[in-house]
Each structure stands twice: as C-alpha cells, then as structure tokens.
Design a protein around this motif. Sequence first.
Motif, mmCIF file in Angstrom:
data_model
loop_
_atom_site.group_PDB
_atom_site.id
_atom_site.type_symbol
_atom_site.label_atom_id
_atom_site.label_comp_id
_atom_site.label_asym_id
_atom_site.label_seq_id
_atom_site.Cartn_x
_atom_site.Cartn_y
_atom_site.Cartn_z
ATOM 1 N N THR A 245 28.118 9.887 39.496
ATOM 2 C CA THR A 245 28.777 10.270 40.742
ATOM 3 C C THR A 245 28.595 9.112 41.721
ATOM 4 O O THR A 245 28.056 8.061 41.362
ATOM 5 C CB THR A 245 28.157 11.556 41.332
ATOM 6 N N HIS A 272 33.999 12.421 43.590
ATOM 7 C CA HIS A 272 32.758 11.997 42.932
ATOM 8 C C HIS A 272 31.523 12.522 43.670
ATOM 9 O O HIS A 272 30.552 11.788 43.898
ATOM 10 C CB HIS A 272 32.717 10.471 42.808
ATOM 11 N N SER A 274 28.220 13.709 44.789
ATOM 12 C CA SER A 274 26.865 13.573 44.244
ATOM 13 C C SER A 274 26.001 14.788 44.536
ATOM 14 O O SER A 274 24.943 14.962 43.932
ATOM 15 C CB SER A 274 26.193 12.333 44.844
#
Length: 489
Positions: A245, A272, A274
């Motif tokens: 990520t 993406h 995290s």
Amino acid sequence: WSQLSVRTNPKYPDLMQAYAAGYIEGIGTKSLIADNWFNTVEGMWDMCTGKTKFCANLKKFLEANLAYMMRMIKDNNDSQYWKQIELNLMQLQGMEDAYYGKVMNLTSNLHLKPFGLTLLNINGDIETLEDVLDDTDHINHDSDHMIGSGSCSALIKLLGNSELLAAHSTWSGYNTMLRIIKKYELNYRDIKGELIPGHTSSFSSYPGQIFSGDDFYILSSGLTTIETTISNSNQKLWKYVKSDTVLEWLRNLAANQMARSGVEWSSIFALHNSGTYNNQKVVDYNKFTPGIEPQPGLLYVLEQLPGLIVYKDVTNVLKRQTYWASYNSPYYPKVFNASGLPALVKKYGPWFTHDRTPRALIFARNHSSVTDIHKMLKLMRYNNFQHDPLSSCNCTPPYSGENAIAARSDLNLAQGEYPLPALSQRNHGATDVKITSSSLHRNYEMIAECGPTHDQQPVFKWSTSPYFNLPHRGMPDSFDFQPIHVKWD
C-alpha cells in the motif's frame, strides 16, 4: 517557529527539481534535523537496531513497502499518481543525502534507508504500525499511543457569508516542539506537460520532514487540507495494513499535488489505503466567495480506517451549524461502528462518543463566540479545565487538562486518580495553532502560535516541567510566545 521557503527551477526535469529541493533543505536545516532526530527518535524511541521484535518487523515492513512502490513506479510510468509518489520519495532522498553528507547527485536513483529520515516522515503512520507489528517488547512506549489519547483539534467556522476560517491545533509530546513553517514551490509538470494544481504549498512542519505531519496545508489549488487522527480499536481490521500500500504521508502529498477539488482530493487519497494515520478533511476555498452563499463541495470530510474509507460533501451541515469541529472521533456511523468505539462507549461512557465527548460539547457551546480570526485563535487555545464543568471527569481531582480544545496534560496531578491513562499527567498537549481564511489563503498566509497554550494556564517551561528530563535539544526553556502572521516574499 523557524521559516523556510524552497522554490525549484522549472527549466530542469522534475526528478532533478525534487532531489535539489530536498538537498538544499537538508543542507540548510541539518542542525535542526539532528536536534529533532535526537528529541524524537534517538531520545524518545528505541533506535530499532534489530534487538526487538517490533524493530525487526518494522524494518522488514518498510523495506517491502519501498520495494512495492519502486515496482509500481517502474510498471506505471504513464501514471500521474505514481509519478508524484516518485517525486516525493526523490525529494526525501535529496534531503537524506544532504543530511548524511553525501555529494549532491541530481541524477540519483532512489536508495532510501528504512531507518534513515524515513523514520521522521512516518511519525504518524508508525502509531498504527506499532499496533500491527507486535509491539509487546517495545520498551519506550510513546505516551501519545494509548486508548483515548487525543491527537489534534480542528475547526472550520463560517462567519455568515462574509468569511470562512480554518484552524488546526496539533496535540503531541512536548519533545516534538522544534518547528518549521515551510513553503514549497515545486514546479512539477503533469504527464500532459502542464503545471500540477498543487505546485505551491504552505504548511506547518518539522525538521527532516517533507510533509506537514500535523497536518495543515494551504495549497495553490485553492484547497486547505487539515487532519485530526482517529484511532482503531477493532483488532479485526489490522489485517488490512499491508506493505503493498502507500503510507498516509505519501498519499497525502500526492492528493495535495494532484487534486483541484475536495472530491478529487478524497478520491486520490483513498487510493492504496494503508490504514495508517487515519482521518482527513478538505476545505475548497474555490467554492467560497465573500458575500455569496457557499457552493456545494466547499467542505469534504474523509474518514479512514484499515480497509475502509468514507468521504462525503458536508457543506450543507457546515451551512446549517455554521461550524464543523473535529476532535478524534469519527463522524460517519459506519466508521464509528467499525472502529470499535461502541465497545469503549459501553465500557467508559460518553467520553468516547462523537457528540458528547468534552471537546464536542465545548465546540458546540463556544463556536458562536468566534466573530473574527482573533476570536478563533482564542477558542483554539482555550483550556480552563480547573473551572469549566465540561472538562470534568470521574477523576480525583474531578477534572483533566486533556478535556479541552488545547490539551495541557502536563498540568494534571501526578498523584491523581483517572479512569483512563489518557486523562492523567503525561507528556502530551496542544503544541501549536494555525489559522487561515479566504483572504489569507490567497497568499499562503496563516496566523500561527507555537507551544502549549498559556491563555488560562501557566506558560510551559522545561525547567519547571515534570518532564524536564525529556530530550528537548534546540528548544527554548520558556514557550511564552505570541501569535505571528506568517507572510512570504
């Protein structure tokens, strides 16, 4: 505050601009970076030499994360998103090379150390990574990292249709009070050859960091982005925190640089995910004209957890209430319920709710007192915990310096009794305030004050603080500072 302005030459390729911007800042602030490293990493935190399970896991995670991003950059050379990720990493590379005394190399490849200046730039993400990467043997556990610990107050205030104010107060350990207000003018081009929307940013920051960390940004796109953290108490969500990520600090910068609106910013930031350093909100000053009713899209609020992001246009709520306050408690029911907070409400009571926690009640009571930027400053520095009934708790004595807009937990009694460690005496409080407006925003200006609040409370002094033995190299003894008007040439 120190102040720093960096401007790159658009005649050079973007990667060269990025590296040079980092390198010149690394040279110019090297002594400050060394002090900040000593105060926050070396002085407060185990240096991660591989002796502990957490440190070994963190190094492995960061190496895998960097390898993943390098692979994505290589495989997506026509992607504006991955171009911005590469540019931000290259800026950090330049700063790291300068700090460690390497010769400037404008054609350098990325070779960041996982335990180099990266550690200063993941200071928000690492709070989550400590939970995920097994911190059971981590000795020097940060007092900010505990159930219920507040991390910033923010307020968006609409003054009729005449003005829109945006304010943020950082909550952190006092060893972090070595500060720089920065202005970056990074003349990067998008893949079409046009100047990126967020080429210029003014923000509060720290030595050795290329992002805010607070977060508080004023952007050339017309956006102001502000963050207050929300915590995750749902252990089932940690499985979504993976190395493949992009950590929050980089997603934040990419969204700041690419977006032209609140919805664009939110959609880019959501990529993406995290699941680290969670929460964010966006003010779009392009949607505000003094004397005219605010337009839809003026305020977007995004809330993030591992595996979950929710964002919506809440301009109508702002117009109806005339304010939007943020204080580390999720607004969206889906996020609130997923975070594990309902169990904490059941165990500890309304302190963990969204609308009945002390700061929610103080903002609701006091926001109407804000009639100009100076009154906004007073509210954001407000802490009268010994006398304000909304600061009370089931404690001995019956109040806590944590229960205020600008926390002063150092003033709690060491021998006091508190139902939560977060309410007790500890190295934690509001360490600044930053405010901008529709008029100040146009020139990247802000009103800023550094240090713990001393409006209703005594001035913070290291020499008389219960935390005088904590590292604070490069700082003054007394934080008896007044607000400054940050302007740029």
